[in-house]
Write a protein that holds these residues in place. Structure first.
Motif, short mmCIF file in Angstrom:
data_model
loop_
_atom_site.label_atom_id
_atom_site.label_comp_id
_atom_site.label_asym_id
_atom_site.label_seq_id
_atom_site.Cartn_x
_atom_site.Cartn_y
_atom_site.Cartn_z
N ARG A 55 0.82 -1.22 0.00
CA ARG A 55 0.00 0.00 0.00
C ARG A 55 0.85 1.26 0.00
O ARG A 55 0.57 2.22 -0.71
CB ARG A 55 -0.96 -0.01 1.18
CG ARG A 55 -2.06 -1.02 0.99
CD ARG A 55 -3.03 -1.03 2.15
NE ARG A 55 -3.82 -2.25 2.13
CZ ARG A 55 -4.91 -2.42 1.38
NH1 ARG A 55 -5.33 -1.45 0.62
NH2 ARG A 55 -5.56 -3.55 1.42
N LEU B 253 -5.21 10.17 0.49
CA LEU B 253 -5.60 9.29 1.60
C LEU B 253 -4.39 8.71 2.33
O LEU B 253 -4.41 8.52 3.54
CB LEU B 253 -6.49 8.15 1.10
CG LEU B 253 -7.91 8.57 0.71
CD1 LEU B 253 -8.72 7.37 0.27
CD2 LEU B 253 -8.61 9.26 1.88
N LEU C 141 -6.32 8.28 9.49
CA LEU C 141 -7.45 7.41 9.16
C LEU C 141 -8.79 7.97 9.64
O LEU C 141 -9.78 7.94 8.93
CB LEU C 141 -7.22 6.01 9.74
CG LEU C 141 -8.29 4.98 9.35
CD1 LEU C 141 -8.32 4.75 7.85
CD2 LEU C 141 -8.05 3.66 10.07
N SER D 261 -10.02 10.50 7.23
CA SER D 261 -10.41 10.00 5.91
C SER D 261 -11.73 9.23 6.00
O SER D 261 -12.55 9.30 5.10
CB SER D 261 -9.31 9.13 5.32
OG SER D 261 -9.30 7.85 5.88
N LEU D 262 -11.97 8.54 7.12
CA LEU D 262 -13.23 7.80 7.26
C LEU D 262 -14.41 8.75 7.35
O LEU D 262 -15.52 8.41 6.95
CB LEU D 262 -13.19 6.89 8.50
CG LEU D 262 -12.22 5.72 8.41
CD1 LEU D 262 -12.39 4.79 9.59
CD2 LEU D 262 -12.38 4.95 7.11
N ARG E 263 -14.43 11.47 5.70
CA ARG E 263 -14.27 12.26 4.48
C ARG E 263 -14.05 13.73 4.81
O ARG E 263 -14.61 14.62 4.18
CB ARG E 263 -15.53 12.16 3.59
CG ARG E 263 -15.64 10.85 2.91
CD ARG E 263 -16.69 10.97 1.84
NE ARG E 263 -17.35 9.70 1.64
CZ ARG E 263 -18.57 9.57 1.13
NH1 ARG E 263 -19.25 10.62 0.77
NH2 ARG E 263 -19.10 8.39 0.99
N LEU F 153 -6.30 2.21 2.21
CA LEU F 153 -6.59 1.00 2.98
C LEU F 153 -7.92 0.41 2.53
O LEU F 153 -8.74 1.09 1.91
CB LEU F 153 -6.68 1.36 4.47
CG LEU F 153 -5.42 1.92 5.10
CD1 LEU F 153 -5.74 2.52 6.46
CD2 LEU F 153 -4.38 0.82 5.23
N ALA F 154 -8.14 -0.86 2.91
CA ALA F 154 -9.36 -1.55 2.51
C ALA F 154 -10.59 -0.79 3.00
O ALA F 154 -11.57 -0.63 2.27
CB ALA F 154 -9.36 -2.97 3.05
N ILE F 155 -10.53 -0.28 4.23
CA ILE F 155 -11.71 0.42 4.76
C ILE F 155 -11.94 1.74 4.02
O ILE F 155 -13.08 2.18 3.83
CB ILE F 155 -11.58 0.64 6.28
CG1 ILE F 155 -12.87 1.21 6.85
CG2 ILE F 155 -10.42 1.54 6.64
CD1 ILE F 155 -13.33 0.55 8.09
N GLU F 156 -10.85 2.35 3.54
CA GLU F 156 -11.01 3.57 2.74
C GLU F 156 -11.60 3.25 1.35
O GLU F 156 -12.36 4.04 0.80
CB GLU F 156 -9.66 4.28 2.60
CG GLU F 156 -9.18 4.87 3.91
CD GLU F 156 -7.73 5.34 3.88
OE1 GLU F 156 -7.42 6.29 4.61
OE2 GLU F 156 -6.92 4.76 3.14
N GLU F 157 -11.25 2.07 0.84
CA GLU F 157 -11.87 1.64 -0.42
C GLU F 157 -13.38 1.56 -0.25
O GLU F 157 -14.15 1.93 -1.14
CB GLU F 157 -11.36 0.25 -0.83
CG GLU F 157 -9.94 0.23 -1.33
CD GLU F 157 -9.44 -1.19 -1.55
OE1 GLU F 157 -10.26 -2.08 -1.86
OE2 GLU F 157 -8.22 -1.42 -1.42
N VAL G 260 -15.28 3.19 2.12
CA VAL G 260 -15.88 4.50 2.38
C VAL G 260 -15.93 5.36 1.11
O VAL G 260 -16.93 6.03 0.85
CB VAL G 260 -15.10 5.23 3.50
CG1 VAL G 260 -15.52 6.68 3.60
CG2 VAL G 260 -15.32 4.51 4.82
#
Lengths: 290, 268
Positions: free
Chosen positions: A84, A114, A119, A122-123, A125, B183-187, B189
């Motif tokens: 990543r 991102l 985190l 970003s969650l 937004r 990250l997977a969770i951002e994918e 969201v």
């Protein structure tokens, strides 16, 4: 470290047994702009997807390794642990743009940030004003700043593709992999997208590896051309060295299917008939499914 | 389409035709036998409707004119019914988001989505009324038992509908997000949720409508709301008052349907 991309002995067999890539090795230096050409199904997209770690090579192949910017992407059919972080340094531009159509253009571009945003933000937004400014500046560089608040789905294909490039810019990508970025676009949009790629290659020193169906664009914008046929590299050299004989070798029977104007360097005459886009698009879908 | 397919097929030979017509007749015979068998099982007896028509007419007569003297009380209970439906649905939506994602084959590995789907099947298979009876025993009489009953049953339904929406998304934008190193969770969201949002909203509103209807009956087993009043009315032979309650239910349910249809239109 001057090597941007190194592919060694890459082999990929699709489910069903079709060999998509056979013992492909390739080395790309930093700052290069390279075109990957070849007929539909020759393995261009598959190669790019392996370099970004979006597809995984055969495990059986020995000595198979892909590295980008000196870091391993995958080795022996296994993705690197920190893939990543490495993907964050690679921008990927897709044939079908792959933007989230229901999000605004600005948010789509902010996705490139991102990897740098905490985190929890970003969650939600939640992006700061400074971050939004970065996105807007990137959109200004590709010439569509005014599209910022629109939904990505309302943009034309060419605008969407430039937004995708803006996302790679925001990402601060050091390598941009562009998979048939102009196959779904009209000639004018194609020219603009290719010029945008060439400009960021020139001005920012970003390495660009772009797969193209149309040889005219390849020789016009890329000093070096790599040609694939049936999953093998059949040519790797300066674009000036491409000969008609080589082209008929690469494209084989497809010349009849697509037409001679395919090989014209005059881009206003380059074909963008829907049939060709559908042809290429259909194949890449089939590949994705396989 | 089918016509074309038939003209393209070679003409069937004579034994084939005989076999086809035999299979067809057998199919009809089986279907007929199945219907007769079910008729007997259900003790169908339309003649009763004719024989008892006098009684039925008398019962229907008792419902009219409706007795609205207690309308303030009915209205209060009707509002409780709506409140119960709102919370039963909202809790279900909140839980159905993660559960729906975990039920999706394109998000979760099989050893998560298979057990999750079976759990949701169980939530769905058991009717709200059954859950209401159980929760009345667990937490006592009143609307809260109704909220819990609607919540569990609706979670099962919404999780399935949500996961179906997730499984039908376009995977390409998600791959676009993945390619940036997210990250997977951002994918989820940024790539998945925006794509499924219109459907999720539409399903949620539709379930809210259904839950208003269900909320009017969970009261019959003591789980609060207008159903309690209706059940008392029917049991005490207060048919004129029962009729008033039913009229209020019909009006409320119709209003909720119209309003929610208006909201849904904006998202599709």
């Amino acid at each position: 470290m001057t090597e941007a991309v190194r592919v060694s002995r890459l082999r990929k067999t699709f489910r069903g047994g079709k060999v998509a890539l056979n013992d492909v090795s390739l080395s790309v230096q930093r700052g290069e702009m390279i075109a990957l050409i070849g007929a539909s199904g020759s393995g261009k997209s598959t190669l790019l997807r392996h370099i970004a770690g979006l597809a995984i090579a055969d495990r059986a192949q020995t000595g198979c390794e892909i590295a980008v910017l000196g870091n391993s992407v995958q080795q022996g059919g296994r993705l690197a642990r920190d893939i990543r972080a490495l993907r964050g340094r690679i921008g990927f531009v897709f044939q079908q743009f792959n933007l989230v159509e229901r999000l605004t253009v600005e948010t789509n571009v902010l996705v490139g940030l991102l990897i740098r945003v905490p985190l929890w933000r970003s969650l939600l937004r939640w992006f700061t004003r400074a971050e939004k400014e970065i996105a807007q500046n990137a959109l200004a560089r590709v010439g569509i700043r005014e599209c910022c608040p629109q939904r990505a789905g309302t943009l034309s294909g060419g605008q969407q593709q430039r937004a995708a490039i803006a996302r790679a810019l925001v990402q601060k990508a050091e390598v941009i992999l562009a998979d048939e970025p102009i196959a779904s676009l009209d000639p004018e949009s194609s020219r603009r997208v290719m010029e945008t790629l060439a400009r960021i290659n020139r001005e920012d020193g970003i390495t660009v590896l772009v797969s193209l169906h149309q040889v005219g664009y390849a020789t016009r914008y890329c000093p070096r051309v790599v040609a694939l046929r049936n999953g093998e590299i059949v040519f790797d050299g300066p674009s000036a060295a491409i000969t008609p004989a080589l082209l008929s070798d690469i494209y084989g029977s497809e010349i009849d299917a697509i037409g001679d104007e395919e090989f014209s360097v005059d881009d206003t005459r380059l074909p963008t008939r829907p049939a060709i886009a559908a042809f290429a698009g259909g194949l890449s879908l089939a590949e994705a499914r396989a | 389409m089918t016509d074309n397919a038939q003209t393209l097929r070679p003409a069937p030979s004579r034994p084939d035709m005989l076999r086809n017509s035999f299979l067809k007749t057998l199919g009809y015979a089986l279907a007929g036998a199945f219907l007769i068998w079910s008729w007997q099982g259900a003790e169908m007896n339309p003649l009763v409707l004719v024989r008892e028509s006098g009684n039925i007419a008398e019962l229907a007569g008792d419902f009219f004119p409706p007795d609205f003297t207690e309308w303030r009380f009915y209205l209060r209970e009707m509002i409780v019914t709506l409140q119960l439906a709102v919370w039963g649905t909202l809790l279900a939506i909140i839980l159905a988001v993660p559960f729906g994602l975990l039920c999706s084959a394109n998000i979760a590995p099989w050893w998560i989505y298979q057990p999750m789907r079976r759990l949701m099947d169980a939530f769905r298979a058991i009717n709200e009324m059954v859950f209401a009876m159980l929760f009345v025993v667990a937490v006592g009489l009143g609307p809260f038992a109704g909220v819990l009953a609607l919540f569990v049953h609706t979670t099962g339904i919404l999780a399935k509908l949500f996961s179906e929406a997730v499984e039908s998304i376009d995977p390409r934008p998600v791959e676009g997000i993945r390619a940036t190193g997210a990250l997977a969770i951002e994918e989820i969201v940024f790539g998945v949720i925006p794509q499924v949002m219109p459907l999720w909203i539409s399903y949620s509103l539709y379930r809210f409508e259904s839950n208003v209807r269900s909320a009017t009956v969970v009261g019959m087993v003591g789980a609060g709301g207008i159903g309690v009043v209706m059940w008392e009315g029917i049991r005490g032979f207060y048919f004129a008052q029962t009729c008033a309650v039913i009229i209020m239910i019909v009006i409320t349910v119709s209003l909720v349907d119209v309003i929610s249809a208006q909201i849904r239109k904006r998202f599709i």
